[in-house]
Design a protein around this motif. Structure first.
Motif, short mmCIF file in Angstrom:
data_model
loop_
_atom_site.label_atom_id
_atom_site.label_comp_id
_atom_site.label_asym_id
_atom_site.label_seq_id
_atom_site.Cartn_x
_atom_site.Cartn_y
_atom_site.Cartn_z
N MET A 1 23.70 64.85 107.19
CA MET A 1 24.82 64.18 106.51
C MET A 1 25.62 63.37 107.51
SD MET A 1 27.89 65.93 104.27
CE MET A 1 29.18 64.93 103.57
N LYS A 2 25.94 62.15 107.17
CA LYS A 2 26.67 61.27 108.07
C LYS A 2 28.10 61.73 108.24
CE LYS A 2 27.66 56.41 108.93
NZ LYS A 2 27.54 55.03 108.41
N ASP A 3 28.57 61.75 109.49
CA ASP A 3 29.95 62.15 109.78
C ASP A 3 30.91 61.15 109.17
OD1 ASP A 3 32.35 62.99 110.92
OD2 ASP A 3 31.35 63.67 112.73
N SER A 4 31.93 61.65 108.45
CA SER A 4 32.88 60.76 107.78
C SER A 4 34.10 60.46 108.64
CB SER A 4 33.35 61.38 106.46
OG SER A 4 34.08 62.57 106.71
N LYS A 5 34.13 61.01 109.85
CA LYS A 5 35.28 60.82 110.72
C LYS A 5 34.92 60.05 111.98
CE LYS A 5 37.78 65.00 109.27
NZ LYS A 5 38.95 64.31 108.72
N ARG A 6 35.96 59.47 112.58
CA ARG A 6 35.81 58.79 113.86
C ARG A 6 37.03 59.11 114.72
NH1 ARG A 6 35.58 52.55 112.43
NH2 ARG A 6 34.09 53.33 110.89
N TYR A 7 36.97 58.76 115.99
CA TYR A 7 38.03 59.08 116.94
C TYR A 7 38.53 57.79 117.60
CZ TYR A 7 35.99 63.70 116.36
OH TYR A 7 35.50 64.87 115.82
N GLY A 8 39.82 57.77 117.92
CA GLY A 8 40.41 56.58 118.52
C GLY A 8 41.00 56.85 119.89
N CYS A 9 41.04 55.81 120.70
CA CYS A 9 41.64 55.90 122.03
C CYS A 9 42.34 54.59 122.35
CB CYS A 9 40.57 56.20 123.08
SG CYS A 9 41.20 56.21 124.78
N TRP A 10 43.57 54.70 122.85
CA TRP A 10 44.33 53.53 123.30
C TRP A 10 44.63 53.70 124.78
CZ3 TRP A 10 44.92 56.24 118.89
CH2 TRP A 10 44.79 55.55 117.68
N LEU A 11 44.45 52.66 125.55
CA LEU A 11 44.80 52.68 126.97
C LEU A 11 46.15 51.99 127.14
CD1 LEU A 11 41.68 53.14 126.97
CD2 LEU A 11 41.64 52.00 129.20
N ILE A 12 46.99 52.56 127.98
CA ILE A 12 48.31 52.00 128.24
C ILE A 12 48.43 51.72 129.73
CG2 ILE A 12 50.80 52.33 128.02
CD1 ILE A 12 50.31 54.26 125.77
N ASP A 13 48.75 50.48 130.06
CA ASP A 13 48.83 50.06 131.46
C ASP A 13 50.26 49.64 131.79
OD1 ASP A 13 47.39 49.26 133.99
OD2 ASP A 13 48.29 47.34 133.46
N ASN A 14 50.61 49.80 133.08
CA ASN A 14 51.93 49.40 133.57
C ASN A 14 53.02 50.25 132.92
OD1 ASN A 14 53.95 48.05 134.95
ND2 ASN A 14 53.81 46.16 133.73
N ILE A 15 52.93 51.55 133.13
CA ILE A 15 53.90 52.48 132.56
C ILE A 15 53.99 53.71 133.46
CG2 ILE A 15 52.27 53.79 131.12
CD1 ILE A 15 54.50 53.70 128.92
N LYS A 16 55.16 54.33 133.49
CA LYS A 16 55.36 55.54 134.28
C LYS A 16 54.84 56.76 133.52
CE LYS A 16 59.51 53.74 136.58
NZ LYS A 16 60.97 53.94 136.79
N PHE A 17 54.24 57.69 134.27
CA PHE A 17 53.71 58.92 133.67
C PHE A 17 53.81 60.02 134.72
CE2 PHE A 17 49.91 61.65 132.66
CZ PHE A 17 50.39 62.15 131.45
N SER A 18 54.27 61.19 134.29
CA SER A 18 54.51 62.29 135.23
C SER A 18 53.22 62.89 135.79
CB SER A 18 55.31 63.40 134.54
OG SER A 18 54.52 64.04 133.55
#
Length: 294
Positions: A1-18
């Motif tokens: 059975m074909k998977d009905s879901k997918r996953y997303g990813c966003w990259l963020i550049d030029n930002i502070k992160f701890s």
């Protein structure tokens, strides 16, 4: 059975992160979608299929194309660790991308969505405006600032507002990459958008209308409105006069061309701080207007 879901990813550049991962959850279409916010080093510990997707696909591809993209090893990753439905994927990813941009506006950069479709395909993240950015962002991504992303998403999603053109325009202004022209554009937008339509428009009346009707309405919020006005007037006073409309006059009438070479570090900092303040006040005011008139 074909998977009905997918996953997303966003990259963020030029930002502070701890450097400390954190997780959030966003509600969409009756589902709770789990989000992981991490960096390159921490993402090495991801489980499959995310490890292969992030490192062997996104990172490797990004490093090979680093002339046209930010370095992925320096980016922050926002990953949906639980999937969303294929049939509503476009609505979700476009709206979430917009909300990321409204909170982490330029010079921070947000990639378009990379998607993992199990047993089918992987789409790579793409960027807009990378070569134009020359300013280091003071924005920080952390659990507190990310709450505003979720707040904006919930407002727009609940009102079925998918791609509000006005909000997109403010984000575009933040990417002009000339702080003085950005400030002038913001003041012009405020003057026109919050003009009551009677007589000749002026920035002072429109600015006060924005604060009073949308940003912080009601007697109980008078102190909040006054604080914004005071910040603007103090910043303007570092350049010329402590008047609410003085920066707009300096820019609109070309006086800055005669004076900008004389401004010192403190004055330039006031200009950049005012630019950031206006972007945030305008976006928050627009969000409240959208919510109240829907």
């Amino acid at each position: 059975m074909k998977d009905s879901k997918r996953y997303g990813c966003w990259l963020i550049d030029n930002i502070k992160f701890s450097g400390v991962n954190f997780s959030k959850t966003v509600d969409f279409d009756g589902n709770k979608i789990k989000l992981l916010i991490t960096n390159y080093e921490n993402s090495k510990c991801l489980e499959e299929p995310f490890q292969d997707w992030i490192h062997k696909k996104i990172v490797n591809d990004g490093m090979m194309n680093s002339r046209n993209n930010p370095l992925p090893i320096k980016s922050i990753f926002v990953i949906t660790t639980s999937g969303y439905e294929n049939n509503s994927s476009s609505d979700f990813t476009l709206l979430f991308n917009l909300c990321l941009k409204l909170v982490y506006y330029q010079p921070t950069l947000i990639s378009y969505t990379s998607e993992l479709i199990p047993n089918a395909a992987i789409t790579m993240p793409t960027w807009e405006g990378f070569k134009n950015i020359s300013t280091v962002s003071e924005k920080e991504i952390n659990p507190d600032t990310f709450e505003k992303v979720l707040l904006y998403f919930n407002i727009l999603n609940s009102l079925n507002v998918k791609h509000h053109n006005v909000l997109q325009e403010i984000y575009k202004i933040s990417g002009i990459n000339d702080v003085l022209i950005e400030l002038l554009s913001l003041y012009s937008f405020i003057e026109g958008f919050w003009w009551n339509g009677k007589g000749k428009s002026n920035i002072t009346d429109s600015f006060i209308a924005m604060l009073k009707h949308d940003y912080a309405p009601g007697k109980e919020n008078k102190a909040k409105r006054e604080l914004i006005k005071q910040k603007i007037e103090t910043q303007n006073g570092l350049l010329r006069n402590q008047k609410l409309d003085d920066m707009r006059h300096i820019l609109a009438h070309g006086m800055y061309k005669q004076e900008e070479h004389l401004w010192d570090k403190e004055q330039w900092e006031a200009i950049y701080n005012q630019r950031n303040l206006l972007i945030e006040v305008v976006i928050e005011s627009l969000m409240k207007k959208i919510k109240n008139v829907a």
